[in-house]
Design a protein around this motif. Structure first.
Motif, PDB file in Angstrom:
ATOM      1  N   ILE A 103       0.767  -0.967   0.102  1.00  0.00           N
ATOM      2  CA  ILE A 103       0.149   0.236   0.113  1.00  0.00           C
ATOM      3  C   ILE A 103       0.536   1.532  -0.038  1.00  0.00           C
ATOM      4  O   ILE A 103       1.863   1.007   0.578  1.00  0.00           O
ATOM      5  CB  ILE A 103      -1.074  -0.025   1.515  1.00  0.00           C
ATOM      6  CG1 ILE A 103      -2.192  -0.778   1.329  1.00  0.00           C
ATOM      7  CG2 ILE A 103      -1.569   0.975   1.272  1.00  0.00           C
ATOM      8  CD1 ILE A 103      -2.515  -1.594   2.768  1.00  0.00           C
ATOM      9  N   ALA A 104       0.607   1.681  -0.981  1.00  0.00           N
ATOM     10  CA  ALA A 104       1.390   3.478  -1.337  1.00  0.00           C
ATOM     11  C   ALA A 104       0.566   4.808  -1.004  1.00  0.00           C
ATOM     12  O   ALA A 104      -0.053   4.559  -1.095  1.00  0.00           O
ATOM     13  CB  ALA A 104       2.216   3.229  -2.158  1.00  0.00           C
ATOM     14  N   VAL A 105       0.867   6.009  -0.649  1.00  0.00           N
ATOM     15  CA  VAL A 105       0.951   7.143  -0.162  1.00  0.00           C
ATOM     16  C   VAL A 105       1.417   7.711  -0.803  1.00  0.00           C
ATOM     17  O   VAL A 105       3.138   8.245  -0.872  1.00  0.00           O
ATOM     18  CB  VAL A 105       0.834   7.287   0.876  1.00  0.00           C
ATOM     19  CG1 VAL A 105       0.282   9.539   0.803  1.00  0.00           C
ATOM     20  CG2 VAL A 105      -1.077   7.010   1.451  1.00  0.00           C
ATOM     21  N   TYR A 106       1.319   8.120  -2.521  1.00  0.00           N
ATOM     22  CA  TYR A 106       2.368   8.902  -3.305  1.00  0.00           C
ATOM     23  C   TYR A 106       1.894   9.183  -4.862  1.00  0.00           C
ATOM     24  O   TYR A 106       1.149   8.852  -5.076  1.00  0.00           O
ATOM     25  CB  TYR A 106       3.232   6.913  -4.316  1.00  0.00           C
ATOM     26  CG  TYR A 106       3.642   7.306  -4.994  1.00  0.00           C
ATOM     27  CD1 TYR A 106       5.003   8.259  -4.947  1.00  0.00           C
ATOM     28  CD2 TYR A 106       3.768   7.129  -7.159  1.00  0.00           C
ATOM     29  CE1 TYR A 106       6.057   8.416  -6.233  1.00  0.00           C
ATOM     30  CE2 TYR A 106       4.715   7.621  -8.207  1.00  0.00           C
ATOM     31  CZ  TYR A 106       6.106   8.776  -7.102  1.00  0.00           C
ATOM     32  OH  TYR A 106       6.329   8.130  -8.480  1.00  0.00           O
ATOM     33  N   ARG A 134      11.185   5.021  -5.568  1.00  0.00           N
ATOM     34  CA  ARG A 134      11.401   3.882  -5.848  1.00  0.00           C
ATOM     35  C   ARG A 134      11.198   2.893  -5.256  1.00  0.00           C
ATOM     36  O   ARG A 134      11.470   1.283  -6.078  1.00  0.00           O
ATOM     37  CB  ARG A 134      13.312   3.781  -5.357  1.00  0.00           C
ATOM     38  CG  ARG A 134      14.098   5.282  -6.002  1.00  0.00           C
ATOM     39  CD  ARG A 134      15.588   5.540  -5.612  1.00  0.00           C
ATOM     40  NE  ARG A 134      15.657   6.134  -4.039  1.00  0.00           N
ATOM     41  CZ  ARG A 134      15.700   7.248  -3.734  1.00  0.00           C
ATOM     42  NH1 ARG A 134      15.109   7.741  -4.753  1.00  0.00           N
ATOM     43  NH2 ARG A 134      15.760   7.912  -2.279  1.00  0.00           N
ATOM     44  N   THR A 135      10.541   2.345  -4.067  1.00  0.00           N
ATOM     45  CA  THR A 135      10.076   1.266  -3.692  1.00  0.00           C
ATOM     46  C   THR A 135       9.243   0.684  -4.561  1.00  0.00           C
ATOM     47  O   THR A 135       8.774  -0.301  -4.782  1.00  0.00           O
ATOM     48  CB  THR A 135       8.990   1.955  -1.665  1.00  0.00           C
ATOM     49  OG1 THR A 135      10.303   2.744  -1.487  1.00  0.00           O
ATOM     50  CG2 THR A 135       8.849   0.318  -1.395  1.00  0.00           C
ATOM     51  N   LEU A 136       7.829   1.803  -5.255  1.00  0.00           N
ATOM     52  CA  LEU A 136       7.731   0.891  -5.905  1.00  0.00           C
ATOM     53  C   LEU A 136       7.610   0.641  -7.424  1.00  0.00           C
ATOM     54  O   LEU A 136       7.460  -0.888  -7.728  1.00  0.00           O
ATOM     55  CB  LEU A 136       6.365   2.667  -6.170  1.00  0.00           C
ATOM     56  CG  LEU A 136       5.350   2.380  -5.246  1.00  0.00           C
ATOM     57  CD1 LEU A 136       4.687   3.759  -5.477  1.00  0.00           C
ATOM     58  CD2 LEU A 136       4.385   1.308  -5.001  1.00  0.00           C
ATOM     59  N   GLU A 137       8.873   0.888  -7.665  1.00  0.00           N
ATOM     60  CA  GLU A 137       9.705   0.415  -9.000  1.00  0.00           C
ATOM     61  C   GLU A 137       9.996  -0.997  -8.622  1.00  0.00           C
ATOM     62  O   GLU A 137      10.080  -1.903  -9.316  1.00  0.00           O
ATOM     63  CB  GLU A 137      10.784   1.897  -9.150  1.00  0.00           C
ATOM     64  CG  GLU A 137       9.885   2.867  -9.847  1.00  0.00           C
ATOM     65  CD  GLU A 137      11.332   3.773 -10.126  1.00  0.00           C
ATOM     66  OE1 GLU A 137      12.718   3.412  -9.589  1.00  0.00           O
ATOM     67  OE2 GLU A 137      11.035   4.744 -10.621  1.00  0.00           O
ATOM     68  N   TYR A 138      11.182  -0.455  -7.353  1.00  0.00           N
ATOM     69  CA  TYR A 138      11.080  -2.642  -6.806  1.00  0.00           C
ATOM     70  C   TYR A 138      10.163  -3.259  -7.085  1.00  0.00           C
ATOM     71  O   TYR A 138      10.429  -4.317  -7.397  1.00  0.00           O
ATOM     72  CB  TYR A 138      12.004  -1.966  -5.185  1.00  0.00           C
ATOM     73  CG  TYR A 138      12.235  -3.540  -5.381  1.00  0.00           C
ATOM     74  CD1 TYR A 138      13.383  -3.950  -5.369  1.00  0.00           C
ATOM     75  CD2 TYR A 138      12.296  -3.972  -3.908  1.00  0.00           C
ATOM     76  CE1 TYR A 138      14.313  -5.428  -5.075  1.00  0.00           C
ATOM     77  CE2 TYR A 138      12.699  -5.234  -3.650  1.00  0.00           C
ATOM     78  CZ  TYR A 138      13.808  -5.898  -4.676  1.00  0.00           C
ATOM     79  OH  TYR A 138      14.516  -6.885  -3.374  1.00  0.00           O
ATOM     80  N   GLN A 186       9.947  -6.643  -8.851  1.00  0.00           N
ATOM     81  CA  GLN A 186       9.553  -8.142  -8.314  1.00  0.00           C
ATOM     82  C   GLN A 186       7.907  -8.579  -8.644  1.00  0.00           C
ATOM     83  O   GLN A 186       7.791  -9.443  -7.867  1.00  0.00           O
ATOM     84  CB  GLN A 186       9.788  -7.591  -6.919  1.00  0.00           C
ATOM     85  CG  GLN A 186      10.908  -7.532  -6.552  1.00  0.00           C
ATOM     86  CD  GLN A 186      12.307  -8.303  -7.293  1.00  0.00           C
ATOM     87  OE1 GLN A 186      12.297  -9.530  -6.889  1.00  0.00           O
ATOM     88  NE2 GLN A 186      12.918  -7.394  -7.653  1.00  0.00           N
ATOM     89  N   LYS A 187       7.345  -7.787  -9.305  1.00  0.00           N
ATOM     90  CA  LYS A 187       5.685  -8.529  -8.759  1.00  0.00           C
ATOM     91  C   LYS A 187       4.961  -8.249  -8.028  1.00  0.00           C
ATOM     92  O   LYS A 187       3.971  -9.415  -8.058  1.00  0.00           O
ATOM     93  CB  LYS A 187       6.052  -9.868 -10.454  1.00  0.00           C
ATOM     94  CG  LYS A 187       6.665  -9.698 -11.316  1.00  0.00           C
ATOM     95  CD  LYS A 187       6.881 -11.180 -12.453  1.00  0.00           C
ATOM     96  CE  LYS A 187       7.157 -10.519 -13.595  1.00  0.00           C
ATOM     97  NZ  LYS A 187       7.811  -9.539 -14.144  1.00  0.00           N
ATOM     98  N   VAL A 188       5.486  -7.796  -7.137  1.00  0.00           N
ATOM     99  CA  VAL A 188       4.536  -7.169  -5.965  1.00  0.00           C
ATOM    100  C   VAL A 188       3.361  -6.306  -5.831  1.00  0.00           C
ATOM    101  O   VAL A 188       3.145  -4.913  -6.851  1.00  0.00           O
ATOM    102  CB  VAL A 188       5.131  -7.114  -5.183  1.00  0.00           C
ATOM    103  CG1 VAL A 188       4.556  -7.082  -3.657  1.00  0.00           C
ATOM    104  CG2 VAL A 188       6.200  -8.217  -4.720  1.00  0.00           C
ATOM    105  N   PRO A 189       2.128  -6.733  -6.367  1.00  0.00           N
ATOM    106  CA  PRO A 189       0.810  -5.820  -6.964  1.00  0.00           C
ATOM    107  C   PRO A 189       1.232  -5.018  -5.581  1.00  0.00           C
ATOM    108  O   PRO A 189       1.270  -4.855  -4.726  1.00  0.00           O
ATOM    109  CB  PRO A 189      -0.141  -6.473  -6.898  1.00  0.00           C
ATOM    110  CG  PRO A 189       0.071  -7.662  -5.959  1.00  0.00           C
ATOM    111  CD  PRO A 189       1.233  -8.018  -5.701  1.00  0.00           C
TER     112      PRO A 189
END
Length: 170
Positions: A137-140, A149-153, A157-160
């Motif tokens: 879960i991201a607040v972006y 960078r975390t969302l790109e990673y 890694q194919k983590v939704p």
């Protein structure tokens, strides 16, 4: 599947990137906290029971507090504090250090990612969280930085992930 099938982690902005800064009485902050809680509750409904938080100021605090509230209501929820290094909160205000300490005390598990600060310890903490999760879960808001960078990673890694903008576009 990487990580744990019932684990969700969080990434999001610090107060400096939020339009209201540290003013959590701002109605936009209250609206974001509601959206964040709803996203956590939806993740719970999808089977997530373990939530990992990186314990940074700002949105991480909101996330941890929402998970603690969900745990009060549901019971079968755990919160893991992924602390990048022991000195994470040393330069923060007394109020933020106290809030951080309180959230650590209410966590079910504390993972110290490394035993001293280095330039890469926050990145290592973020990768630890993604590598141990089935959902992010991201607040972006679209800006460069650790959240991006975390969302790109996570994508690599194919983590939704669920993306929550800090402010509704109207």
């Amino acid at each position: 599947m990487r990580g744990r099938p019932c684990t969700c982690c969080f990434t999001g902005h610090r107060p400096e990137k939020l339009p209201w800064g540290d003013d959590e009485t701002d109605p936009r902050c209250a609206a974001l906290k509601r959206k964040l809680y709803d996203a956590i509750e939806s993740a719970y409904d999808e089977g997530m029971r373990h939530f990992i938080c990186g314990m940074a100021r700002g949105c991480d605090f909101y996330f941890a507090e929402a998970v603690i509230e969900l745990r009060r209501q549901k019971g079968d929820v755990s919160l893991e504090a992924a602390v990048p290094c022991p000195t994470q909160a040393n330069s923060w205000s007394e109020t933020d250090r106290a809030r951080w300490s309180s959230l650590l005390a209410q966590s079910d598990l504390e993972t110290l990612v490394q035993d001293h600060y280095t330039n890469g310890c926050m990145l290592r903490r973020n990768r630890y969280m993604v590598d141990h999760s089935a959902l992010v879960i991201a607040v972006y808001d679209g800006t460069p930085g650790g959240t991006r960078r975390t969302l790109e990673y996570a994508l690599r890694q194919k983590v939704p992930f669920v993306d929550i903008p800090p402010v509704d576009e109207t």
